[in-house]
Scaffold this active site. Structure first.
Site, short mmCIF file in Angstrom:
data_model
loop_
_atom_site.label_atom_id
_atom_site.label_comp_id
_atom_site.label_asym_id
_atom_site.label_seq_id
_atom_site.Cartn_x
_atom_site.Cartn_y
_atom_site.Cartn_z
N LEU A 127 93.87 34.44 -8.76
CA LEU A 127 94.77 33.76 -7.67
C LEU A 127 94.50 32.54 -7.53
CD1 LEU A 127 97.19 34.43 -5.64
CD2 LEU A 127 95.52 34.91 -4.06
N HIS A 231 83.29 31.99 -0.03
CA HIS A 231 83.62 30.72 -0.07
C HIS A 231 84.47 30.08 1.02
CE1 HIS A 231 84.62 26.55 -1.63
NE2 HIS A 231 83.91 26.53 -2.28
#
Length: 337
Positions: A127, A231
């Site tokens: 994605l 992240h």
């Protein structure tokens, strides 16, 4: 209009650009011409297979295209079943107890054990939405449409689905978790290890990764602190998946220690709430934002559209219906955004 469709060979340049822009740690989009071309070819083969009764090694890859100018805005994928041709590794977080009744000492210690527990499950992957299009509901659409695809073509996917979240690394691609592994077991930096995995060269994992459980308290603090953490750029994606019903069950990536989340496909919010409706061509009046897709495999199309549902029917204007390859009286699958 932004329309999601199966990837085509002509999308290679845009896919390469997405790979470059995605940066370090995005394992499923390595900057490698041969691999990206093979991913496109593999996706075309998957969409061309009309008779599939159970999940196999199919990899479905889609792009989001701006139909006004042909620009590719992002990419998104689904793996039908992971680990069938290449080993699919994770660390599983567990505990061991060291106890001496005579000395009255009790220690419960966290461990990481190398495993292949997710072999055969489906995976939401790859994605990536390009920077200029990260606004409105575009990100939600590019992620959630995959659940409509899985609902429409159930036999092609496992009962369970996972998503690997990118772990913590800096702008140079250095991962605190990998740095500890590198110092003790490997002699390559994180970008190189991540790249090799992305292009399918995984034998070094079996050859060099420690086979016995790792005691977490032996890791340095920097490595311990990022276990199961994502992240910064990945937080919105994780939050969306959690709203769909994905949960973290203690499995982490073997390189950056990012979390892998899992869910039962039938319990996903978008799967449970999606439904088939009949399409009418006309002038729509008002409505709410929905994701709508046709029910075709090879010519699959999905998009975000304002819809109102009336007695199991929706009205689309002619331009939107054409972009979605829908005709009057066709069936479509929808879910509210």
């Amino acid at each position: 209009m932004l329309v999601i469709r199966p990837i085509a060979p002509s999308d290679y340049a845009a896919l390469y650009d997405c790979a470059v822009e995605s940066g370090h740690g995005f394992t499923s989009l390595p900057v490698d011409q041969g691999l990206l071309e093979r991913r496109i070819s593999r996706a075309q083969e998957a969409f061309a297979r009309q008779q599939v009764s159970e999940p196999g090694d199919e990899g479905y890859l889609f792009v989001m295209e701006d139909t006004s100018n042909g620009h590719i805005c992002g990419v998104s994928g689904i793996e039908a079943a992971v680990g069938l041709t290449d080993a699919f590794y994770h660390y599983h977080m567990g505990k061991v107890v060291h106890h001496s009744k005579a000395l009255d000492i009790y220690n419960a210690l966290d461990t990481l054990t190398l495993c292949n527990d997710y072999t055969g499950v489906s995976e939401l992957c790859t994605l990536f939405l390009r920077e200029p299009f990260r606004k409105g509901l575009n990100g939600r659409t590019l992620s959630r449409f995959r659940m409509l695809f899985m609902a429409e073509f159930k036999s092609r996917f496992s009962d369970w689905v996972i998503a690997e979240m990118r772990g913590v690394s800096d702008d140079n691609g250095d991962s605190p978790f990998w740095t500890w592994l590198q110092q003790n077991f490997f002699s390559m930096d994180f970008p190189q290890a991540d790249y090799l995995t992305g292009i399918g060269e995984k034998t070094f994992v079996a050859e060099l990764m420690p086979k016995f459980p790792i005691y977490v308290n032996l890791l340095d603090k920097a490595a311990r602190d990022v276990i199961g953490q994502v992240h910064d750029n990945t937080r919105p994606a994780l939050k969306l998946l959690q709203s769909e019903g994905f949960r973290f069950r203690g499995y982490i990536d073997i390189f950056d220690a990012g979390p892998t989340v899992e869910a039962e496909v039938s319990n996903l919010r978008s799967v449970r709430n999606s439904r088939r409706v009949e399409v009418r061509i006309g002038e729509p009046t008002g409505g709410e934002a929905h994701i709508i897709c046709n029910t075709s495999l090879a010519n699959f199309r999905a998009a975000q559209v304002q819809l109102s549902v009336d007695d199991g029917r929706v009205t689309l204007d002619a331009a939107s219906a054409s972009a979605l390859q829908l005709s009057d009286g066709d069936l479509a699958r929808i879910v509210a955004l």
